[in-house]
Design an enzyme around this catalytic site. Structure first.
Site, PDB file in Angstrom:
ATOM      1  N   CYS A 105      -2.400  -0.177   7.410  1.00  0.00           N
ATOM      2  CA  CYS A 105      -1.663   1.077   7.304  1.00  0.00           C
ATOM      3  C   CYS A 105      -1.779   1.905   8.578  1.00  0.00           C
ATOM      4  O   CYS A 105      -0.806   2.533   8.998  1.00  0.00           O
ATOM      5  CB  CYS A 105      -2.141   1.859   6.088  1.00  0.00           C
ATOM      6  SG  CYS A 105      -1.763   0.990   4.548  1.00  0.00           S
TER       7      CYS A 105
ATOM      8  N   GLU B 248       0.909   3.895   1.747  1.00  0.00           N
ATOM      9  CA  GLU B 248       1.332   4.339   3.071  1.00  0.00           C
ATOM     10  C   GLU B 248       2.504   3.516   3.596  1.00  0.00           C
ATOM     11  O   GLU B 248       3.492   4.060   4.097  1.00  0.00           O
ATOM     12  CB  GLU B 248       0.184   4.234   4.086  1.00  0.00           C
ATOM     13  CG  GLU B 248      -1.039   5.021   3.726  1.00  0.00           C
ATOM     14  CD  GLU B 248      -2.091   4.201   2.993  1.00  0.00           C
ATOM     15  OE1 GLU B 248      -1.800   3.663   1.904  1.00  0.00           O
ATOM     16  OE2 GLU B 248      -3.222   4.120   3.488  1.00  0.00           O
TER      17      GLU B 248
ATOM     18  N   HIS C  77       0.859  -1.179   0.000  1.00  0.00           N
ATOM     19  CA  HIS C  77       0.000   0.000   0.000  1.00  0.00           C
ATOM     20  C   HIS C  77       0.897   1.232   0.000  1.00  0.00           C
ATOM     21  O   HIS C  77       2.015   1.204   0.526  1.00  0.00           O
ATOM     22  CB  HIS C  77      -0.878   0.025   1.254  1.00  0.00           C
ATOM     23  CG  HIS C  77      -1.981  -0.978   1.238  1.00  0.00           C
ATOM     24  ND1 HIS C  77      -3.123  -0.822   1.982  1.00  0.00           N
ATOM     25  CD2 HIS C  77      -2.129  -2.155   0.571  1.00  0.00           C
ATOM     26  CE1 HIS C  77      -3.921  -1.848   1.782  1.00  0.00           C
ATOM     27  NE2 HIS C  77      -3.340  -2.678   0.946  1.00  0.00           N
TER      28      HIS C  77
ATOM     29  N   CYS D 245      -6.200   2.009   5.783  1.00  0.00           N
ATOM     30  CA  CYS D 245      -6.857   0.779   6.242  1.00  0.00           C
ATOM     31  C   CYS D 245      -6.257   0.356   7.588  1.00  0.00           C
ATOM     32  O   CYS D 245      -5.370   1.030   8.121  1.00  0.00           O
ATOM     33  CB  CYS D 245      -6.655  -0.317   5.204  1.00  0.00           C
ATOM     34  SG  CYS D 245      -4.934  -0.894   5.077  1.00  0.00           S
TER      35      CYS D 245
END
Length: 142
Positions: free
Chosen positions: A80, A49, A47, A77
């Site tokens: 993260c 992040e 991801h 999410c």
């Protein structure tokens, strides 16, 4: 947020969901930037992040990102949000809410859980319409 939007736009070329992130130092300098790379790399943890956090930590030579701010186009999410807490990022700024998987206020609020030893400040809604439009266009075209 404009830099994060620029990163998000890069994700579409690989079929990744267009999410972009930029990690800033305590002085506002860009330490790292990233976009989603799950499809490109086959890595479920890729991801934007997490990638930005990893790159910033490598840049600083330190896992503690105290004083830093993560700017991301979509609400983080649970994975993260956990990475934000574990890396000691002081602030997360995001654009669009993620009502299906958001973990910084929408569905869950991992980063402000009083049972944890670190709770980053959360600022949401920055360029939210632009961030959401990028995602809406991506999913509509799919």
């Amino acid at each position: 947020m404009r830099l994060a939007l620029d990163q998000a736009a890069l994700a579409g070329g690989t079929g990744d969901v267009p999410v972009g992130a930029v990690l800033l130092s305590a002085h506002g300098e860009v330490l790292a930037s990233a976009h989603n790379e799950r499809e490109a790399t086959g890595d479920p943890t890729a991801h934007a992040e997490v990638l930005a956090i990893r790159r910033a930590a490598r840049e600083l030579g330190e896992w503690r990102l105290t004083g830093c701010t993560l700017v991301v186009t979509l609400e983080p999410c649970t994975m993260c949000a956990g990475a934000l807490v574990q890396s000691r990022v002081d602030r997360v700024v995001f654009g669009a809410l993620d009502e299906k998987a958001g973990a910084t206020g929408s569905l869950w609020d991992v980063v402000r859980d009083r049972r944890l030893n670190h709770r980053p400040e959360v600022i949401h809604g920055v360029l939210a319409e632009e961030c959401a439009a990028l995602l809406t266009t991506f999913f509509r075209d799919r």
